[in-house]
Write a protein that holds these residues in place. Structure first.
Motif, PDB file in Angstrom:
ATOM      1  N   GLN A   1       0.828  -1.212   0.000  1.00 38.25           N
ATOM      2  CA  GLN A   1       0.000   0.000   0.000  1.00 38.25           C
ATOM      3  C   GLN A   1       0.862   1.262   0.000  1.00 38.25           C
ATOM      4  O   GLN A   1       0.522   2.243  -0.670  1.00 38.25           O
ATOM      5  CB  GLN A   1      -0.965  -0.021   1.179  1.00 38.25           C
ATOM      6  N   ARG A   2       1.987   1.261   0.714  1.00 35.97           N
ATOM      7  CA  ARG A   2       2.851   2.441   0.734  1.00 35.97           C
ATOM      8  C   ARG A   2       3.453   2.695  -0.647  1.00 35.97           C
ATOM      9  O   ARG A   2       3.446   3.824  -1.149  1.00 35.97           O
ATOM     10  CB  ARG A   2       3.969   2.281   1.765  1.00 35.97           C
TER      11      ARG A   2
ATOM     12  N   SER B   1      -5.624  13.394  -4.362  1.00 36.56           N
ATOM     13  CA  SER B   1      -5.229  13.084  -2.988  1.00 36.56           C
ATOM     14  C   SER B   1      -6.320  12.348  -2.211  1.00 36.56           C
ATOM     15  O   SER B   1      -6.016  11.529  -1.347  1.00 36.56           O
ATOM     16  CB  SER B   1      -4.806  14.349  -2.243  1.00 36.56           C
ATOM     17  N   GLU B   2      -7.592  12.599  -2.519  1.00 34.81           N
ATOM     18  CA  GLU B   2      -8.670  11.882  -1.828  1.00 34.81           C
ATOM     19  C   GLU B   2      -8.543  10.383  -2.064  1.00 34.81           C
ATOM     20  O   GLU B   2      -8.618   9.580  -1.131  1.00 34.81           O
ATOM     21  CB  GLU B   2     -10.047  12.363  -2.306  1.00 34.81           C
ATOM     22  N   GLN B   3      -8.304   9.970  -3.302  1.00 37.52           N
ATOM     23  CA  GLN B   3      -8.172   8.543  -3.614  1.00 37.52           C
ATOM     24  C   GLN B   3      -6.888   7.989  -2.994  1.00 37.52           C
ATOM     25  O   GLN B   3      -6.890   6.888  -2.459  1.00 37.52           O
ATOM     26  CB  GLN B   3      -8.175   8.321  -5.123  1.00 37.52           C
ATOM     27  N   VAL B   4      -5.810   8.759  -3.027  1.00 39.79           N
ATOM     28  CA  VAL B   4      -4.546   8.307  -2.440  1.00 39.79           C
ATOM     29  C   VAL B   4      -4.680   8.117  -0.934  1.00 39.79           C
ATOM     30  O   VAL B   4      -4.177   7.148  -0.378  1.00 39.79           O
ATOM     31  CB  VAL B   4      -3.392   9.298  -2.748  1.00 39.79           C
ATOM     32  N   ASN B   5      -5.380   9.028  -0.279  1.00 36.53           N
ATOM     33  CA  ASN B   5      -5.482   8.993   1.180  1.00 36.53           C
ATOM     34  C   ASN B   5      -6.517   8.005   1.706  1.00 36.53           C
ATOM     35  O   ASN B   5      -6.512   7.699   2.896  1.00 36.53           O
ATOM     36  CB  ASN B   5      -5.794  10.389   1.731  1.00 36.53           C
ATOM     37  N   THR B   6      -7.414   7.525   0.869  1.00 35.64           N
ATOM     38  CA  THR B   6      -8.487   6.653   1.363  1.00 35.64           C
ATOM     39  C   THR B   6      -8.436   5.228   0.839  1.00 35.64           C
ATOM     40  O   THR B   6      -9.219   4.396   1.261  1.00 35.64           O
ATOM     41  CB  THR B   6      -9.876   7.238   1.006  1.00 35.64           C
TER      42      THR B   6
ATOM     43  N   ALA C   1       0.801   4.054  -2.926  1.00 34.22           N
ATOM     44  CA  ALA C   1       0.534   5.480  -2.672  1.00 34.22           C
ATOM     45  C   ALA C   1       1.587   6.334  -3.378  1.00 34.22           C
ATOM     46  O   ALA C   1       1.260   7.372  -3.974  1.00 34.22           O
ATOM     47  CB  ALA C   1       0.512   5.757  -1.175  1.00 34.22           C
TER      48      ALA C   1
ATOM     49  N   LYS D   1       0.676   9.013  -6.323  1.00 33.19           N
ATOM     50  CA  LYS D   1       1.073  10.427  -6.241  1.00 33.19           C
ATOM     51  C   LYS D   1       1.895  10.832  -7.458  1.00 33.19           C
ATOM     52  O   LYS D   1       1.683  11.897  -8.031  1.00 33.19           O
ATOM     53  CB  LYS D   1       1.861  10.677  -4.953  1.00 33.19           C
TER      54      LYS D   1
ATOM     55  N   SER E   1      -7.380   1.309   0.090  1.00 31.90           N
ATOM     56  CA  SER E   1      -6.816   0.136   0.766  1.00 31.90           C
ATOM     57  C   SER E   1      -6.980  -1.025  -0.214  1.00 31.90           C
ATOM     58  O   SER E   1      -7.588  -0.865  -1.270  1.00 31.90           O
ATOM     59  CB  SER E   1      -7.564  -0.153   2.065  1.00 31.90           C
TER      60      SER E   1
END
Length: 192
Positions: free
Chosen positions: A141-142, A155-160, A145, A149, A162
């Motif tokens: 996952q990291r 950023s909404e999709q990147v931050n939410t 991300a 980016k 899983s």
């Protein structure tokens, strides 16, 4: 309070398909794994325990060494599949074959799909080799991300996101298309 995972948007799915063809073998391996998670409606843990069994008429077949179902206290192997064609209409088989070739004979007997990348704690752009051990879900996952980016995913999709975001894509589409309960179950039933 559990909040349901936000499914990947279709454009993220398409980005992953595109990146699965990347000339960077590490980016390609990461993206291909996501494509398999989305199209197989499966868990990362099952993908990591899976071996590719081959191509059928309309799908690719995999076997996880252990699934969710138990028999006499032990988890049973689980067969699951993905459609032969990706969302963009291209065949998935060449990408799987290329990945397995790229991964090399060293991993033919490995009991995991995706090796970790080395150096172990580096960023995706500095990856140089495959490690002898499996990639953890946290690292998967990291690195994803980082990829998102770099490719301009909002950023909404990147931050939410899983790994559950991948498993929610096809069931969400089935729901929006008002498919019957039987059709919805079949989408996530790991069959052809």
């Amino acid at each position: 309070l559990d909040v349901p995972a936000v499914p990947f948007r279709i454009k993220v799915w398409m980005l992953l398909e595109h990146e699965a063809k990347s000339s960077n073998a590490f980016v390609s391996a990461l993206a291909l794994s996501w494509v398999l998670l989305i199209q197989g409606v499966t868990r990362f843990a099952h993908l990591q325990r899976s071996a590719y069994l081959g191509e059928e008429a309309s799908y690719l077949k995999f076997q996880a060494s252990s699934g969710k179902e138990r028999c006499e206290g032990a988890r049973k192997p689980m067969i699951w599949s993905v459609p032969k064609l990706m969302l963009n209409g291209e065949a998935l088989t060449p990408l799987v074959d290329e990945y397995l070739e790229e991964r090399g004979k060293t991993y033919d007997e490995a009991e995991f799909w995706l090796p970790d990348f080395e150096p172990r704690y580096c960023d995706l752009e500095k990856v140089a080799n495959l490690a002898p051990h499996r990639m953890s879900i946290q690292r998967f996952q990291r690195l994803t991300a980082e990829l998102f980016k770099a490719k301009g995913v909002d950023s909404e999709q990147v931050n939410t996101f899983s790994t559950y975001s991948a498993r929610r894509v096809l069931p969400t589409i089935a729901d929006a298309a008002s498919m019957s309960p039987t059709e919805r179950i079949n989408i996530g039933a790991w069959t052809d």
